[in-house]
Design a protein around this motif. Structure first.
Motif, PDB file in Angstrom:
ATOM      1  N   ILE A   1       3.424  -9.084  -7.316  1.00 20.17           N
ATOM      2  CA  ILE A   1       2.649  -8.589  -6.180  1.00 20.17           C
ATOM      3  C   ILE A   1       1.171  -8.671  -6.547  1.00 20.17           C
ATOM      4  N   GLY A   2       0.422  -9.431  -5.768  1.00 19.09           N
ATOM      5  CA  GLY A   2      -0.972  -9.708  -6.131  1.00 19.09           C
ATOM      6  C   GLY A   2      -1.879  -8.501  -6.085  1.00 19.09           C
ATOM      7  N   CYS A   3      -1.687  -7.621  -5.089  1.00 16.52           N
ATOM      8  CA  CYS A   3      -2.550  -6.447  -4.922  1.00 16.52           C
ATOM      9  C   CYS A   3      -1.693  -5.240  -4.588  1.00 16.52           C
ATOM     10  N   VAL A   4      -1.863  -4.186  -5.360  1.00 15.27           N
ATOM     11  CA  VAL A   4      -1.148  -2.925  -5.144  1.00 15.27           C
ATOM     12  C   VAL A   4      -2.187  -1.824  -5.026  1.00 15.27           C
ATOM     13  N   THR A   5      -2.239  -1.130  -3.902  1.00 11.14           N
ATOM     14  CA  THR A   5      -3.129   0.021  -3.779  1.00 11.14           C
ATOM     15  C   THR A   5      -2.292   1.260  -3.501  1.00 11.14           C
ATOM     16  N   VAL A   6      -2.619   2.337  -4.180  1.00 12.54           N
ATOM     17  CA  VAL A   6      -1.911   3.605  -4.021  1.00 12.54           C
ATOM     18  C   VAL A   6      -2.909   4.632  -3.504  1.00 12.54           C
ATOM     19  N   SER A   7      -2.653   5.131  -2.309  1.00 13.23           N
ATOM     20  CA  SER A   7      -3.560   6.094  -1.690  1.00 13.23           C
ATOM     21  C   SER A   7      -3.490   7.436  -2.407  1.00 13.23           C
ATOM     22  N   LEU A   8      -4.670   8.030  -2.620  1.00 14.78           N
ATOM     23  CA  LEU A   8      -4.772   9.375  -3.188  1.00 14.78           C
ATOM     24  C   LEU A   8      -5.406  10.327  -2.181  1.00 14.78           C
ATOM     25  N   GLY A   9      -5.304   9.988  -0.898  1.00 17.16           N
ATOM     26  CA  GLY A   9      -5.860  10.836   0.155  1.00 17.16           C
ATOM     27  C   GLY A   9      -7.369  10.898   0.072  1.00 17.16           C
ATOM     28  N   ALA A  10      -7.902  12.126   0.123  1.00 17.86           N
ATOM     29  CA  ALA A  10      -9.346  12.295   0.054  1.00 17.86           C
ATOM     30  C   ALA A  10      -9.909  11.858  -1.292  1.00 17.86           C
ATOM     31  N   GLY A  11      -9.013  11.707  -2.288  1.00 16.40           N
ATOM     32  CA  GLY A  11      -9.445  11.261  -3.610  1.00 16.40           C
ATOM     33  C   GLY A  11      -9.624   9.765  -3.719  1.00 16.40           C
ATOM     34  N   GLY A  12      -9.461   9.046  -2.612  1.00 18.08           N
ATOM     35  CA  GLY A  12      -9.632   7.597  -2.640  1.00 18.08           C
ATOM     36  C   GLY A  12      -8.322   6.887  -2.933  1.00 18.08           C
ATOM     37  N   SER A  13      -8.338   5.991  -3.906  1.00 17.87           N
ATOM     38  CA  SER A  13      -7.126   5.237  -4.219  1.00 17.87           C
ATOM     39  C   SER A  13      -7.225   4.637  -5.605  1.00 17.87           C
TER      40      SER A  13
ATOM     41  N   LYS B   1       0.832  -1.196   0.000  1.00 14.44           N
ATOM     42  CA  LYS B   1       0.000   0.000   0.000  1.00 14.44           C
ATOM     43  C   LYS B   1       0.878   1.262   0.000  1.00 14.44           C
ATOM     44  N   PRO B   2       1.651   1.487  -1.068  1.00 15.12           N
ATOM     45  CA  PRO B   2       2.477   2.696  -1.108  1.00 15.12           C
ATOM     46  C   PRO B   2       1.649   3.928  -1.467  1.00 15.12           C
ATOM     47  N   ASN B   3       2.196   5.113  -1.151  1.00 18.94           N
ATOM     48  CA  ASN B   3       1.601   6.333  -1.693  1.00 18.94           C
ATOM     49  C   ASN B   3       2.359   6.708  -2.974  1.00 18.94           C
ATOM     50  N   GLU B   4       1.971   7.816  -3.608  1.00 19.49           N
ATOM     51  CA  GLU B   4       2.584   8.182  -4.878  1.00 19.49           C
ATOM     52  C   GLU B   4       4.082   8.433  -4.734  1.00 19.49           C
ATOM     53  N   THR B   5       4.493   9.086  -3.634  1.00 20.47           N
ATOM     54  CA  THR B   5       5.914   9.354  -3.418  1.00 20.47           C
ATOM     55  C   THR B   5       6.698   8.058  -3.293  1.00 20.47           C
ATOM     56  N   GLU B   6       6.138   7.083  -2.597  1.00 20.50           N
ATOM     57  CA  GLU B   6       6.821   5.805  -2.423  1.00 20.50           C
ATOM     58  C   GLU B   6       6.909   5.032  -3.737  1.00 20.50           C
TER      59      GLU B   6
END
Length: 309
Positions: A215-227, A183-188
């Motif tokens: 990697i089976g599942c990758v989610t990238v957080s977009l903050g209030a914008g969801g993911s 579950k990285p963010n955009e910077t990561e």
């Protein structure tokens, strides 16, 4: 069973103030202190969702005893490895009017090779029969960047799926071990790729590349914008409802807990993303980090929008 691993546990202390003015004296009318560290947050939310969970990792000193005692009081099964030194305190100062948050994070105690050997044996034991083993948070002093990779291999050898939620060198080394979920963010993501991202299409391509790497599942957080999420080769946009947040610390951990619960329940890909996102959003509506109201999670579920890209 869900197993969570916190190698740099903490007392999460929140100060709620009217306003924080640097360089001045601030009165603190409201204080909260709970067991913390990202993996412990995951354990707490999974427990609140009604899932069987056990928390492990490292604990040390008086702070470690406080953490263990409070987890027992909350009914969260735990089996930590005791180490020398003092588990850390993480301070979050929250302005009640604006909701603005300022965090001060201690580094935590040093660890040695013997500590890691004992933890590896503990994880191997706990992973037997577990659906998910979730590794979360920063590495303590003295840990090699590939410490998580070694622990994940021990858990996977016992048949468990492995989740990894960390950053920096620990994430880069851990990704090489192909966890089932990150579950990285955009910077990561940029750091993993070694270059800045441009248009959103580049982020889409980066998620697909990480999935192709195993990697089976990758989610990238977009903050209030969801993911944005990639699961099983498919790409999804997750949109969450607009809310007025109370405390955003622990939202990512709550997301991880929801995803672990979804895996244990055998939910579909889209329903897994919906539950995880509802948990992350519900956390923002509470004062304590890594806490959700299950009733709010249920209310939020139909408000989560999942679009396949």
């Amino acid at each position: 069973m869900i197993v969570t691993v916190t190698v740099n546990a903490a007392i999460d202390k929140s100060y709620f103030v009217d306003r924080l003015e640097p360089g001045t004296v601030s009165r603190v009318p409201d204080i909260r202190a709970i067991p913390g560290g990202k993996g412990i947050n995951v354990a707490r939310v999974a427990h609140l969702l009604g899932e069987p969970v056990i928390a492990t990792g490292f604990l040390g000193g008086h702070n470690g005893r406080f953490i263990r005692t409070e987890l027992d009081r909350q009914g969260i099964t735990n089996d930590f490895v005791a180490i020398e030194g003092e588990s850390r305190v993480c301070l979050n100062i929250i302005e009640r009017g604006s909701g603005r948050s300022t965090e001060l994070l201690e580094q935590g105690p040093a660890t040695g090779q013997e500590d890691w050997s004992r933890l590896r044996d503990k994880i191997r034991q706990l992973a037997r029969g577990a659906s998910v083993v979730a590794f979360s948070g920063s590495l303590p002093q003295g840990a090699a960047p590939d410490a998580y990779a070694s622990l994940m291999e021990a858990a996977r050898a016992e048949g468990a799926r492995v989740f990894l939620d960390t950053s920096g060198d620990a994430l880069a080394a851990g990704v090489a071990a192909s966890p089932d979920f990150i579950k990285p963010n955009e910077t990561e993501v940029e750091r993993l790729l070694g270059r800045p991202l441009g248009p959103e299409s580049e982020l889409h391509a980066s998620i697909r590349r990480l999935m192709e790497d195993g990697i089976g599942c990758v989610t990238v957080s977009l903050g209030a914008g969801g993911s944005l999420a990639g699961i099983g080769g498919e790409l999804y946009r997750v949109t969450v409802p607009r809310i007025t947040p109370v405390n955003t610390v622990g939202c990512g951990d709550s997301f991880v807990a929801g995803m672990a619960a979804a895996v244990r329940r055998g939910l579909s890909m889209e329903d897994s993303l919906r539950l995880a996102s509802a948990c992350g959003t519900a956390n923002a509506l509470t004062r304590d980090a890594g806490t959700v109201d299950p009733a709010q999670v249920e209310e939020l579920l139909p408000q989560i929008r999942i679009d396949r890209l």
